[in-house]
Scaffold this active site. Structure first.
Site, PDB file in Angstrom:
ATOM      1  N   CYS A 115       0.720  -0.932  -0.194  1.00 18.73           N
ATOM      2  CA  CYS A 115      -0.006   0.310   0.157  1.00 18.73           C
ATOM      3  C   CYS A 115       0.270   1.205   0.336  1.00 18.73           C
ATOM      4  CB  CYS A 115      -0.856   0.188   1.043  1.00 18.73           C
ATOM      5  SG  CYS A 115      -1.941  -1.507   1.270  1.00 18.73           S
ATOM      6  N   HIS A 256      -2.944   6.910   3.623  1.00 17.86           N
ATOM      7  CA  HIS A 256      -3.546   5.912   2.995  1.00 17.86           C
ATOM      8  C   HIS A 256      -4.876   5.218   3.183  1.00 17.86           C
ATOM      9  CE1 HIS A 256      -3.815   1.619   0.889  1.00 17.86           C
ATOM     10  NE2 HIS A 256      -3.164   1.559   1.964  1.00 17.86           N
ATOM     11  N   ASN A 286      -9.781  -0.150   0.182  1.00 17.01           N
ATOM     12  CA  ASN A 286      -8.986   0.246  -0.253  1.00 17.01           C
ATOM     13  C   ASN A 286      -8.597  -0.554  -1.352  1.00 17.01           C
ATOM     14  OD1 ASN A 286      -5.689  -0.491  -0.039  1.00 17.01           O
ATOM     15  ND2 ASN A 286      -6.135  -1.224   1.526  1.00 17.01           N
TER      16      ASN A 286
END
Length: 329
Positions: A115, A256, A286
């Site tokens: 990520c 994030h 996500n």
């Protein structure tokens, strides 16, 4: 003599049309809208179908950047594609995107940092520009996370979605704007907490690995949560200190989008107002490497020239980092 810096001069984003909402998920696995919203904060996530991959989404955002900036494909000297779900093991998805966009005069590669891919990617491309090696680069975050999600696992299947977003970086000698600084870390202790068992060279695909459902995301949520909350805030505070800045100097935090509670906890620790902490997780889920460039794309009209943007992320590996960008547009 002025220092050459990389500035963001264009940004584009794309999400697939198909959507999975919490009601649909509740019919696939033992979960509910209340359970997902309370623990994760996600209402919907987009899904890429029909055997398409990140390169298909990447082509759309790159073509849109070229059109917006009236650029020839030959002017792009570097493509960095940040992804953990490449079209194929090889060649690099960056090169597939380059082919689809008729980019023939540059080079490209994939960057695999979970990520944190985009914060690593923008840093990497910026260094090429600062070194004087290139003048124009495109950094893409493109993920088809639904291809490695186990829709029998109630803990992970609500979290992830598919998307792509990209920025154009260009060389500039204008003072006070651009990619200013970064702090990046990784620690392999996180491997056991967040990984995909099979599909690599240690455990290539076999009937056994498929039957054991080892080609999907494995995540220990509590461990990842604790690390992410601490490390995203710590690395941001370190970045501020390195640049003689205070928390009050942050105009926008672009974290994030892993979990709404992580996002809120990070913003609270940095003493930021809710409107300074940019969020789209409820609609997107996500999308790993695509989350931060998508935040830039969706919120670009809020930014003023010279605004201090902090991009911060935490991901598998573990990897984490923060980048200071002074908005140039």
């Amino acid at each position: 003599m002025s220092k050459t810096r990389a500035i963001i001069t264009a940004v584009e984003g794309y999400v697939p049309e198909d959507v999975i909402d919490n009601e649909m998920l509740s019919k696939m696995v033992d979960t509910s809208d209340e359970w997902i919203m309370t623990r994760i904060g996600i209402k919907t996530r987009h899904i890429l179908k029909d055997h398409k991959g990140p390169s298909d989404m990447g082509k759309i955002v790159v073509d849109n950047i070229l059109k917006k900036k009236n650029l020839s494909p030959d002017e792009i000297e570097l493509i960095v594609c940040c992804t953990v779900t490449p079209d194929m093991q090889f060649p690099a998805t960056a090169n597939i995107i380059a082919d689809k966009c008729n980019i023939r005069k540059g080079f490209g590669f994939d960057l695999h940092a979970g990520c944190s891919g985009f914060v690593y990617g923008i840093t990497t491309a910026a260094k090429y520009i600062e070194a004087g090696m290139i003048k124009k680069a495109i950094v893409i975050g493109a993920e088809k996370m639904t291809s490695i999600v186990d829709y029998q696992d109630r803990a992970t299947c609500p979290i992830f979605g598919d998307a792509a977003a990209a920025i154009l970086l260009e060389a500039s000698e204008e003072e006070g704007v651009g990619v200013i600084d970064e702090v990046l870390y990784s620690d392999g202790v996180g491997v056991k907490h967040l990984h995909q068992v099979a599909g690599g060279s240690c455990y290539p695909a076999t009937v056994e690995t498929v039957m054991n459902r080892q080609h999907f995301i494995y995540q220990e949520g509590q461990a990842v949560f604790k690390w992410a909350v601490v490390k995203m805030a710590e690395v941001t505070e370190e970045l501020l200190k390195r640049n003689n800045m205070q928390k009050s100097d942050i105009d926008f935090l672009l974290p994030h989008q892993a979990n709404l509670r992580i996002i809120k906890a990070t913003g609270d620790r940095l003493e930021l107002k809710p409107e300074q902490v940019l969020v789209n997780i409820e609609r997107m889920g996500n999308t790993t490497s695509a989350t931060i460039p998508m935040l830039i794309y969706e919120n670009q009209n809020k930014f003023k020239k010279g605004d201090n943007l902090i991009l911060t992320s935490f991901g598998a590996g573990f990897t984490w980092g923060a980048v200071l960008v002074k908005w140039a547009l």
